[in-house]
Design a protein around this motif. Structure first.
Motif, PDB file in Angstrom:
ATOM      1  N   SER B  13       0.834  -1.210   0.000  1.00 13.30           N
ATOM      2  CA  SER B  13       0.000   0.000   0.000  1.00 13.30           C
ATOM      3  C   SER B  13       0.864   1.253   0.000  1.00 13.30           C
ATOM      4  O   SER B  13       0.575   2.226  -0.708  1.00 13.30           O
ATOM      5  N   SER B  90      -8.981  -2.785  -9.348  1.00 13.77           N
ATOM      6  CA  SER B  90      -7.907  -3.776  -9.197  1.00 13.77           C
ATOM      7  C   SER B  90      -8.237  -5.037 -10.003  1.00 13.77           C
ATOM      8  O   SER B  90      -8.205  -6.167  -9.491  1.00 13.77           O
ATOM      9  N   SER B 110      -5.794  -1.157  -6.416  1.00 14.86           N
ATOM     10  CA  SER B 110      -6.503   0.028  -6.891  1.00 14.86           C
ATOM     11  C   SER B 110      -6.223   1.152  -5.899  1.00 14.86           C
ATOM     12  O   SER B 110      -6.458   0.995  -4.695  1.00 14.86           O
ATOM     13  N   GLU B 117      -7.857   1.492  -2.463  1.00 19.50           N
ATOM     14  CA  GLU B 117      -9.266   1.090  -2.486  1.00 19.50           C
ATOM     15  C   GLU B 117      -9.426  -0.415  -2.294  1.00 19.50           C
ATOM     16  O   GLU B 117     -10.312  -0.862  -1.578  1.00 19.50           O
ATOM     17  N   SER B 118      -8.587  -1.188  -2.985  1.00 22.41           N
ATOM     18  CA  SER B 118      -8.722  -2.641  -2.908  1.00 22.41           C
ATOM     19  C   SER B 118      -7.435  -3.302  -3.388  1.00 22.41           C
ATOM     20  O   SER B 118      -6.655  -2.705  -4.139  1.00 22.41           O
ATOM     21  N   ARG B 120      -6.375  -7.074  -4.982  1.00 24.45           N
ATOM     22  CA  ARG B 120      -6.840  -8.378  -5.456  1.00 24.45           C
ATOM     23  C   ARG B 120      -5.694  -9.080  -6.186  1.00 24.45           C
ATOM     24  O   ARG B 120      -4.746  -8.432  -6.638  1.00 24.45           O
TER      25      ARG B 120
END
Lengths: 92, 144
Positions: B13, B90, B110, B117-118, B120
């Motif tokens: 992140s 993502s 994402s 946001e996400s 994956r």
């Protein structure tokens, strides 16, 4: 014999071996010997003319063969050849 | 299934936010068992794409070589690649799919200007289509 280091995405074609010993005095001969022993590798490495695919990078030691003599780059018995897949992508 | 511990999620992140609005990229190293992959380390690498880094990433062959050598020295396996999609979902793009390698896990983050946001993960199937790989987040590493 020279040693070829197989990248993880292609190890399923070499019985999970990460290093393979090959014979040959040039990169071309070494890759030829490799694909003879592991035929499923051939379509991943070579085009229909038997040339290395553009998205496959080959290094001898720490040097890209494009900066040497390409597939005619000469090998020593202790040479290490690395096959390196192109890594890229993007959002849209 | 892909196992990520919280420090790994934090590192991914952080890289996505640091490089926003450009795409970040790097390698995933870990251990593979018969029904899961545990990511133990990531290697952050420079996005070497010449041109629009906001929607493209590229990793140099030298960075790949270093990562493979590092993984071998650490007794780990190079299991995949991560990258971010700034202001996009993502989900792999068609461009992602066409250039993807078999076997690898592809984590996509994402990210927008303020937060991720996400996250994956995706893998190519035998038909060279992406299938989602479930991510399970652990508090601690499996091997520590």
């Amino acid at each position: 014999m020279a040693t070829v280091i197989i990248p993880t995405p292609l190890r399923k074609f070499t019985n999970q071996n990460s290093r393979v010993q090959v014979s040959g005095s040039s990169v071309q001969e070494a890759i030829g010997d490799l694909t003879l022993n592991f035929p499923d590798l051939k379509k991943n490495l070579l085009d229909e003319n038997g040339k290395l695919r553009s998205f496959v990078n080959v290094f001898v030691g720490e040097e890209d063969i494009r900066n040497l003599q390409n597939e005619q780059t000469q090998l020593q018995p202790d040479s290490t050849i690395s096959i390196i897949p192109a890594i890229a992508g993007g959002s849209h | 299934m892909l196992l990520l511990n919280k420090p790994i999620v934090a590192q991914l992140s952080e890289d996505a936010l640091r490089t926003f609005p450009d795409e970040c990229c790097g390698f995933l190293l870990g251990l593979e068992k018969h029904d899961y992959r545990a990511i133990e380390e990531i290697i952050v690498v420079n996005n070497a794409k010449e041109g629009d880094k906001r929607r493209r990433f590229e990793i140099t062959a030298k960075d790949y070589l270093k990562a493979e050598q590092y993984a071998e020295n650490k007794g780990l396996t190079l299991l995949g690649v991560y990258h971010s999609h700034p202001n996009h979902p993502s989900v792999p793009s068609e461009h992602d799919r066409v250039v993807a390698q078999p076997y690898f896990s592809y984590i996509i983050l994402s990210v927008n200007v303020s937060h991720v946001e996400s996250i994956r993960s995706w893998r190519l199937n035998d038909d060279l289509q992406f299938e989602e790989e479930k991510i399970h987040t652990l508090v601690n590493s499996l091997t520590q």
